[in-house]
Scaffold this motif. Structure first.
Motif, PDB file in Angstrom:
ATOM      1  N   CYS A  13      -5.268  13.826 -17.210  1.00 38.24           N
ATOM      2  CA  CYS A  13      -6.238  14.810 -17.693  1.00 38.24           C
ATOM      3  C   CYS A  13      -7.304  14.130 -18.544  1.00 38.24           C
ATOM      4  N   HIS A  16      -9.604  12.164 -16.242  1.00 36.49           N
ATOM      5  CA  HIS A  16     -10.524  13.029 -15.505  1.00 36.49           C
ATOM      6  C   HIS A  16     -11.581  13.632 -16.426  1.00 36.49           C
ATOM      7  N   ARG A  17     -11.200  13.955 -17.656  1.00 32.35           N
ATOM      8  CA  ARG A  17     -12.168  14.495 -18.614  1.00 32.35           C
ATOM      9  C   ARG A  17     -13.254  13.457 -18.884  1.00 32.35           C
ATOM     10  N   ALA A  20     -15.457  13.125 -15.854  1.00 29.15           N
ATOM     11  CA  ALA A  20     -16.358  14.276 -15.731  1.00 29.15           C
ATOM     12  C   ALA A  20     -17.570  14.121 -16.640  1.00 29.15           C
ATOM     13  N   ARG A  21     -17.365  13.482 -17.795  1.00 29.91           N
ATOM     14  CA  ARG A  21     -18.473  13.289 -18.737  1.00 29.91           C
ATOM     15  C   ARG A  21     -19.450  12.212 -18.276  1.00 29.91           C
ATOM     16  N   ARG A  29     -18.317  15.400 -10.746  1.00 29.03           N
ATOM     17  CA  ARG A  29     -18.155  15.987 -12.075  1.00 29.03           C
ATOM     18  C   ARG A  29     -17.427  17.334 -11.973  1.00 29.03           C
ATOM     19  N   CYS A  30     -17.793  18.122 -10.988  1.00 29.10           N
ATOM     20  CA  CYS A  30     -17.154  19.419 -10.759  1.00 29.10           C
ATOM     21  C   CYS A  30     -15.676  19.251 -10.396  1.00 29.10           C
ATOM     22  N   HIS A  32     -13.655  16.712 -11.140  1.00 27.85           N
ATOM     23  CA  HIS A  32     -12.921  16.266 -12.322  1.00 27.85           C
ATOM     24  C   HIS A  32     -12.697  17.420 -13.297  1.00 27.85           C
ATOM     25  N   GLN A  33     -13.731  18.244 -13.489  1.00 25.27           N
ATOM     26  CA  GLN A  33     -13.608  19.363 -14.419  1.00 25.27           C
ATOM     27  C   GLN A  33     -12.608  20.393 -13.902  1.00 25.27           C
ATOM     28  N   GLN A  34     -12.561  20.605 -12.597  1.00 30.27           N
ATOM     29  CA  GLN A  34     -11.580  21.532 -12.015  1.00 30.27           C
ATOM     30  C   GLN A  34     -10.157  21.028 -12.248  1.00 30.27           C
ATOM     31  N   VAL A  36      -9.129  19.128 -14.731  1.00 23.55           N
ATOM     32  CA  VAL A  36      -8.837  19.298 -16.147  1.00 23.55           C
ATOM     33  C   VAL A  36      -8.498  20.761 -16.447  1.00 23.55           C
ATOM     34  N   SER A  37      -9.290  21.677 -15.952  1.00 21.72           N
ATOM     35  CA  SER A  37      -9.056  23.104 -16.192  1.00 21.72           C
ATOM     36  C   SER A  37      -7.723  23.551 -15.608  1.00 21.72           C
TER      37      SER A  37
END
Length: 63
Positions: A13, A16-17, A20-21, A29-30, A32-34, A36-37
């Protein structure tokens, strides 16, 4: 889920965070953010399940 699994997924996590940054590709980026969420929701569900199971465990020990 065992503690080693949680530690592993926490590491993923964090990775990936970070990705994403720093990534310049919007699609990546999307993604990676998915991840993490999704992981954060899963971890919250596990924590809630443990918290709700703890009182029953203590009641059984007291009996």
């Amino acid at each position: 889920m065992d503690d080693p699994d949680i530690s592993y997924l926490l590491g993923r996590c964090r990775s990936h965070r970070t990705l994403a940054r720093i990534t310049s590709c919007a699609e990546a980026r999307c993604i990676h953010q998915q991840f993490v969420s999704s992981y954060q929701r899963r971890l919250l569900a596990l924590r809630r399940a443990r918290a709700s199971a703890t009182p029953m465990y203590h009641e059984r020990l007291a009996a």
